[in-house]
Design a protein around this motif. Structure first.
Motif, PDB file in Angstrom:
ATOM      1  N   UNK A 283       0.924  -1.174  -0.077  1.00  0.00           N
ATOM      2  CA  UNK A 283      -0.001   0.090   0.269  1.00  0.00           C
ATOM      3  C   UNK A 283       1.031   1.412   0.190  1.00  0.00           C
ATOM      4  N   UNK A 284       0.473   2.205  -0.417  1.00  0.00           N
ATOM      5  CA  UNK A 284       1.299   3.507  -0.360  1.00  0.00           C
ATOM      6  C   UNK A 284       0.515   4.817  -1.034  1.00  0.00           C
ATOM      7  N   UNK A 285       1.475   5.585  -1.562  1.00  0.00           N
ATOM      8  CA  UNK A 285       1.032   6.699  -2.184  1.00  0.00           C
ATOM      9  C   UNK A 285       2.125   7.296  -3.373  1.00  0.00           C
ATOM     10  N   UNK A 286       1.684   8.329  -4.132  1.00  0.00           N
ATOM     11  CA  UNK A 286       2.447   8.530  -5.227  1.00  0.00           C
ATOM     12  C   UNK A 286       3.755   9.491  -4.453  1.00  0.00           C
ATOM     13  N   UNK A 287       4.831   9.340  -5.315  1.00  0.00           N
ATOM     14  CA  UNK A 287       6.164   9.891  -4.550  1.00  0.00           C
ATOM     15  C   UNK A 287       6.475  10.926  -5.799  1.00  0.00           C
ATOM     16  N   UNK A 288       6.130  12.140  -5.443  1.00  0.00           N
ATOM     17  CA  UNK A 288       6.405  13.482  -6.148  1.00  0.00           C
ATOM     18  C   UNK A 288       7.653  14.036  -5.843  1.00  0.00           C
ATOM     19  N   UNK A 289       8.128  14.668  -6.795  1.00  0.00           N
ATOM     20  CA  UNK A 289       9.691  15.433  -6.639  1.00  0.00           C
ATOM     21  C   UNK A 289       9.381  16.402  -5.424  1.00  0.00           C
ATOM     22  N   UNK A 290      10.464  16.749  -4.486  1.00  0.00           N
ATOM     23  CA  UNK A 290      10.538  17.765  -3.731  1.00  0.00           C
ATOM     24  C   UNK A 290       9.240  17.616  -2.491  1.00  0.00           C
ATOM     25  N   UNK A 291       8.887  16.445  -2.327  1.00  0.00           N
ATOM     26  CA  UNK A 291       8.111  15.884  -1.254  1.00  0.00           C
ATOM     27  C   UNK A 291       8.969  15.433  -0.053  1.00  0.00           C
ATOM     28  N   UNK A 292       8.409  15.569   1.116  1.00  0.00           N
ATOM     29  CA  UNK A 292       9.159  15.094   2.527  1.00  0.00           C
ATOM     30  C   UNK A 292       8.304  13.936   2.832  1.00  0.00           C
ATOM     31  N   UNK A 293       9.021  12.796   2.878  1.00  0.00           N
ATOM     32  CA  UNK A 293       8.579  11.703   3.504  1.00  0.00           C
ATOM     33  C   UNK A 293       8.325  11.813   4.987  1.00  0.00           C
ATOM     34  N   UNK A 294       7.091  11.493   5.562  1.00  0.00           N
ATOM     35  CA  UNK A 294       6.922  11.636   7.045  1.00  0.00           C
ATOM     36  C   UNK A 294       6.632  10.343   7.600  1.00  0.00           C
ATOM     37  N   UNK A 295       7.251  10.108   8.603  1.00  0.00           N
ATOM     38  CA  UNK A 295       6.732   8.379   9.142  1.00  0.00           C
ATOM     39  C   UNK A 295       6.455   8.716  10.608  1.00  0.00           C
ATOM     40  N   UNK A 296       5.609   7.992  11.096  1.00  0.00           N
ATOM     41  CA  UNK A 296       5.024   8.107  12.294  1.00  0.00           C
ATOM     42  C   UNK A 296       5.813   7.303  13.400  1.00  0.00           C
ATOM     43  N   UNK A 297       5.682   7.293  14.448  1.00  0.00           N
ATOM     44  CA  UNK A 297       6.282   6.342  15.601  1.00  0.00           C
ATOM     45  C   UNK A 297       5.975   4.863  15.303  1.00  0.00           C
ATOM     46  N   UNK A 298       7.145   4.070  15.025  1.00  0.00           N
ATOM     47  CA  UNK A 298       7.004   2.888  14.959  1.00  0.00           C
ATOM     48  C   UNK A 298       7.207   1.926  16.043  1.00  0.00           C
ATOM     49  N   UNK A 299       7.709   2.602  17.137  1.00  0.00           N
ATOM     50  CA  UNK A 299       8.109   2.162  18.348  1.00  0.00           C
ATOM     51  C   UNK A 299       6.898   1.975  19.297  1.00  0.00           C
ATOM     52  N   UNK A 300       5.592   2.707  19.019  1.00  0.00           N
ATOM     53  CA  UNK A 300       4.731   2.788  19.934  1.00  0.00           C
ATOM     54  C   UNK A 300       4.367   1.178  20.369  1.00  0.00           C
ATOM     55  N   UNK A 301       3.728   1.284  21.460  1.00  0.00           N
ATOM     56  CA  UNK A 301       3.404  -0.112  22.118  1.00  0.00           C
ATOM     57  C   UNK A 301       2.105  -0.768  21.498  1.00  0.00           C
ATOM     58  N   UNK A 302       2.025  -1.877  21.577  1.00  0.00           N
ATOM     59  CA  UNK A 302       0.661  -2.466  21.733  1.00  0.00           C
ATOM     60  C   UNK A 302       0.170  -2.612  20.023  1.00  0.00           C
ATOM     61  N   UNK A 303      -1.145  -2.584  19.953  1.00  0.00           N
ATOM     62  CA  UNK A 303      -1.895  -2.658  18.820  1.00  0.00           C
ATOM     63  C   UNK A 303      -2.111  -1.276  18.152  1.00  0.00           C
ATOM     64  N   UNK A 304      -1.260  -0.437  18.133  1.00  0.00           N
ATOM     65  CA  UNK A 304      -1.413   0.832  18.103  1.00  0.00           C
ATOM     66  C   UNK A 304      -1.122   1.221  16.345  1.00  0.00           C
ATOM     67  N   UNK A 305      -1.855   2.420  16.056  1.00  0.00           N
ATOM     68  CA  UNK A 305      -1.742   2.559  14.663  1.00  0.00           C
ATOM     69  C   UNK A 305      -0.700   3.619  14.234  1.00  0.00           C
ATOM     70  N   UNK A 306      -0.060   3.634  13.375  1.00  0.00           N
ATOM     71  CA  UNK A 306       1.038   4.515  13.178  1.00  0.00           C
ATOM     72  C   UNK A 306       0.826   5.161  11.630  1.00  0.00           C
ATOM     73  N   UNK A 307       1.653   5.819  10.957  1.00  0.00           N
ATOM     74  CA  UNK A 307       1.395   6.211   9.646  1.00  0.00           C
ATOM     75  C   UNK A 307       2.676   6.737   8.743  1.00  0.00           C
ATOM     76  N   UNK A 308       2.460   6.624   7.414  1.00  0.00           N
ATOM     77  CA  UNK A 308       3.580   7.122   6.587  1.00  0.00           C
ATOM     78  C   UNK A 308       2.782   8.334   5.807  1.00  0.00           C
TER      79      UNK A 308
END
Length: 853
Positions: A343-368
């Motif tokens: 799954x994912x999204x288009x990669x356009x020039x000049x964009x910043x990739x943002x990543x959520x916390x992947x060290x969250x505990x448990x059955x937590x949600x995160x993002x890209x």
């Protein structure tokens, strides 16, 4: 007497399901809800500004179906938070006329609501309403079915549609002439492809009052964004005057994304190791509108015969949106497992990739996510995009030439995630990267800590009269046992399917051990061949004729996997089959080489080295003591008894705190990231962890002979000590216990049913066997009443459900043992870790009440 109770129970089910509108409002009175709700703060939240509310006619009280108490589990306000109430829990189905009369009341106001299809099977299955909550606020709601109620006038806030041309003709791959008409479903003909001019804006669309999206219903399977400058619904007008209009700025907004050959906004495909293969090669693709309501809309796309490498599979994708949200929820279900689903999204020039916390505990949600000047609407316009997924669902984050790609774990062909876009020109739009990141963080917190819901239907309340009789206690145990036999228990055999873990069934403690053991105990007081048969159908299926155990990895040294051995002992004693004797001997011998702490406590498993968990005491020691009592003699037997009770001694010395409660776990090495660096202890008192220990205490006494005077005294002292300590933390209002035992009422904490069932079992069994004095009878019965009143939902088909169960909790591998961690794990219904203790508690309460007759 038992038959009389069952007949009364069934009459209640029948009467209530037939006569909700005549008498139930008058008879619905349940003290736990009244007491709970009386202490709630008054509602200070506002209604959504684009809705109107209507006063409740007094007659509505005669049609009351349920009461809810909903609590915001977050320290920030929630705007138009969606709350779903299954029709099944209300005792209704979509064909019942009362379903169309359902209304939600709060503070004498009728709130907007909608009947919805949540699973995309084209059958309405839940009632949805939206409510605002202040930070940590608790609100009360009533569900009624009264045809005289005037429903509020609601401004449409979601929409799903698909529109095709009629009246023209196909000329090759292009449709010429005709006019557009909205339809509920469509299967494009073989000649249909991109730019065929047959489907308006080239596929199904979905929108909320915030943003809109479309999905190309062709080989591209692209996901596109309609940025909106208004809150009104706009899709019905988009593309009506030709295919180019939505590429130009208009009063309503504009198409803001260049998709190309990428995943677009939130698309999916197959990761081949170098790039994403889109869902292009399919036999057919069908689009079906499942919901098109004021508050909730959605559609499904069925991809038939999707070719990946040398195989074909079918894929169902269900897309839904709720009012006031930018998020599209995506539920994917494939006919086969899909390794490297992407799954994912288009990669356009000049964009910043943002990543959520992947060290969250448990059955937590995160993002890209991504942020930058990537909008088609103008060279300087900012656009944010993101996918939100469960922290543990992702294998890796990567990219190809056109997309940011999240490669996901296979979950038995199932995946749940969200995608969203935020365009700076929305009304009150997000205009900076920092604000977009803050928005994403809040959304993942909102999803991770869903509102806590206490629910009591009128159907359930009426069925719960006269709880404190032996017949009723036994009947509740049988009701859940029988309900689960019909639902899923027998599916956990070798080669079967584990519904909650979304994987093939394994030789594990919860079903193969605990729930099957509960059925055998139930058979002892209420014989039923189905209970007997379940032991071989499920647990016995893992044992080969040679006595080997399928799915038992010996190198893991998991103490959890010892627990089903108790059922294998029973099968050996019942059948005399040599394969079961070989299997239980193997489990006992495996314990002899199991790694231990320096004091002799069993490690929880090899991947949790040097760690003693409360859970593990229940998983290993009752089996050890039971095996010794049956198969060993003399000095060998006595040594095994000592070995088992020594585990309790270590547990008490290491895990019991000054307040009498037990910490969940201890790491002797003090190296685990969750462990205190001075003590090695975890930080929280988890009710189910202590529940495992409590059940282990009374269960080992079943097999520890009277001749073992000192060892029995150790256990009896521990039972009495623990009973005195745990009832000090019993909820005075309901008789139950909270997820984190010593923090009742704290933000996101909730009354938890599995721990409550375990403590009820412990108290009642200790009373029945003379381990505790009679003064504990009152808290035991109070606990049982709370277990039924607070956590049982009765359905019109006669089945029941056990609710508010913490699905799982542990330490390590992303689980930091903090208070916040225990609040992130899923809350479910009808999980074996709760079902087994519920059945066992009902049996012991039955015996306790029977003694008093």
């Amino acid at each position: 007497m038992q038959d009389d109770f069952n007949q009364r129970f069934e009459r209640v089910i029948t009467l209530i399901s037939m006569r909700h509108d005549k008498t139930l409002g008058a008879i619905f009175s349940i003290s736990l809800m009244v007491a709970a709700l009386a202490g709630c703060s008054p509602d200070q939240s506002k209604q959504a500004t684009n809705t109107e509310t209507t006063s409740t006619p007094s007659a509505a009280v005669n049609h009351q179906l349920a009461q809810l108490e909903v609590s915001n589990a977050n320290a920030f306000a929630l705007d138009r938070e969606p709350v779903f109430i299954p029709l099944y829990d209300l005792g209704l189905d979509a064909n019942n006329p009362k379903a169309q009369q359902l209304a939600i009341k709060s503070d004498e106001q009728i709130l907007p609501s909608q009947l919805v299809d949540t699973d995309g099977d084209e059958t309405l299955d839940a009632l949805l309403f939206n409510a605002d909550f202040a930070s940590a606020q608790t609100r009360r709601f009533t569900v009624s079915a009264d045809p005289s109620i005037s429903k509020p006038v609601v401004k449409k806030q979601t929409q799903a549609e698909i529109s095709i041309k009629e009246g023209g003709e196909w000329q090759g791959k292009e449709y010429v002439g005709g006019t557009f008409k909205n339809v509920d479903r469509v299967t494009p003909p073989p000649q249909y492809t991109d730019h065929s001019y047959w489907i308006r804006y080239e596929g199904p669309g979905i929108e909320s009052d915030k943003v809109g999206y479309r999905i190309y219903l062709d080989w591209r399977n692209g996901f596109d964004i309609f940025g909106k400058k208004v809150h009104e619904m706009v899709l019905q007008n988009v593309g009506q005057d030709g295919y180019d209009s939505y590429h130009h700025n208009a009063d309503w907004g504009v198409d803001v994304l260049k998709v190309g050959k990428s995943l677009g906004m939130g698309g999916f495909g197959f990761w081949n190791g170098k790039s994403v293969e889109l869902v292009s090669q399919v036999d057919t693709r069908d689009a079906i509108i499942t919901n098109n309501g004021d508050l909730y809309s959605g559609f499904i796309i069925n991809y038939k015969g999707w070719q990946i490498n040398d195989t074909k599979l079918d894929l169902k994708a269900h897309f839904t949106m709720t009012a006031g949200s930018r998020l599209v929820k995506v539920d994917l279900n494939a006919s086969k497992e899909i390794p490297n689903f992407a799954i994912g999204m288009v990669k356009h020039p000049g964009t910043t990739l943002l990543q959520g916390n992947t060290e969250k505990s448990g059955y937590a949600w995160t993002y890209v996510g991504s942020w930058g000047k990537q909008s088609l609407s103008g060279p300087d316009d900012h656009l944010g995009m993101a996918i939100i997924f469960r922290r543990g669902d992702r294998q890796e984050q990567t990219e190809d030439e056109s997309s940011y790609v999240s490669v996901m774990n296979d979950n038995g062909g199932n995946l749940e995630y969200y995608f969203l876009a935020a365009w700076e020109h929305e009304l009150d739009g997000i205009k900076t990267e920092a604000d977009f990141k803050a928005y994403l963080e809040r959304e993942v917190d909102r999803l991770t800590k869903a509102p806590r819901i206490r629910f009591e239907s009128t159907l359930s309340a009426e069925a719960k009269q006269n709880l404190l009789t032996p017949e009723s206690a036994l009947s509740w145990a049988k009701k859940l046992a029988d309900s689960e036999l019909d639902r899923k228990t027998l599916k956990y055999h070798y080669g079967g399917w584990d519904e909650y873990r979304r994987r093939p069934a394994k030789f594990e403690y919860d079903v193969a051990g605990l729930q099957i053991q509960a059925l055998q105990d139930l058979n002892g007081v209420s014989p039923d061949q189905r209970y007997v048969d379940a032991a071989e159908i499920v647990t016995g299926s893992f044992v080969t004729e040679e006595g080997n155990i399928h799915t038992f990895p010996p190198e893991l040294f998991s103490i959890d996997l010892t627990n089903p051995g108790r059922v294998l002992i029973l099968l050996e004693q019942r059948t005399g089959k040599e394969k079961y004797r070989k299997a239980v001997d193997y489990l006992r011998n495996h314990l002899k080489i199991h790694p231990r702490t320096s004091e002799g406590a069993f490690w929880h498993r090899a991947t949790y080295p040097n760690q003693l968990w409360l859970d593990g005491v229940y998983m290993g020691i009752p089996f050890l003591i039971q095996y010794a009592s049956i198969y060993e003699t003399g000095a060998v037997q006595h040594a095994s008894f000592k070995e088992g009770i020594h585990e309790f001694d270590i547990t008490r010395n290491r895990l019991r705190a000054d307040n009498g409660l037990y910490i969940h776990a201890w790491d002797e090495s003090k190296e685990a990231f969750w462990a205190d660096k001075e003590t090695g202890l975890a930080s929280q008192y988890w009710s189910r962890g202590m529940g495992w220990l409590a059940m282990a205490m009374v269960d080992v006494l079943d097999y520890l002979p009277e001749s073992e005077t000192d060892l029995r005294k150790t256990m009896l002292d521990m039972v009495n000590e623990f009973a005195a300590d745990i009832i000090r933390y019993q909820d005075p209002e309901t008789g139950t216990w909270w997820q984190i035992t010593d923090k009742p009422g704290e933000l996101a904490n909730y009354r938890e049913s599995t721990g409550t069932a375990m403590f009820t079992y412990f108290l009642a069994k200790a009373l029945n066997n003379g381990y505790l004095p009679a003064e504990y009878k009152e808290p035991a019965l109070k606990a049982y009443q709370g277990l039924i009143k607070e956590f049982v939902t009765v359905h019109a088909d006669g089945k029941i459900s056990m609710t508010n169960q913490c699905l799982v909790a542990g330490l390590g591998f992303g689980r930091d043992g903090s208070y916040d961690y225990y609040m992130t794990e899923r809350i479910v219904s009808n999980d074996p870790k709760g079902n087994g203790p519920f059945i066992m508690a009902g049996i012991e309460i039955y015996k306790l009440l029977k003694q008093a007759q």
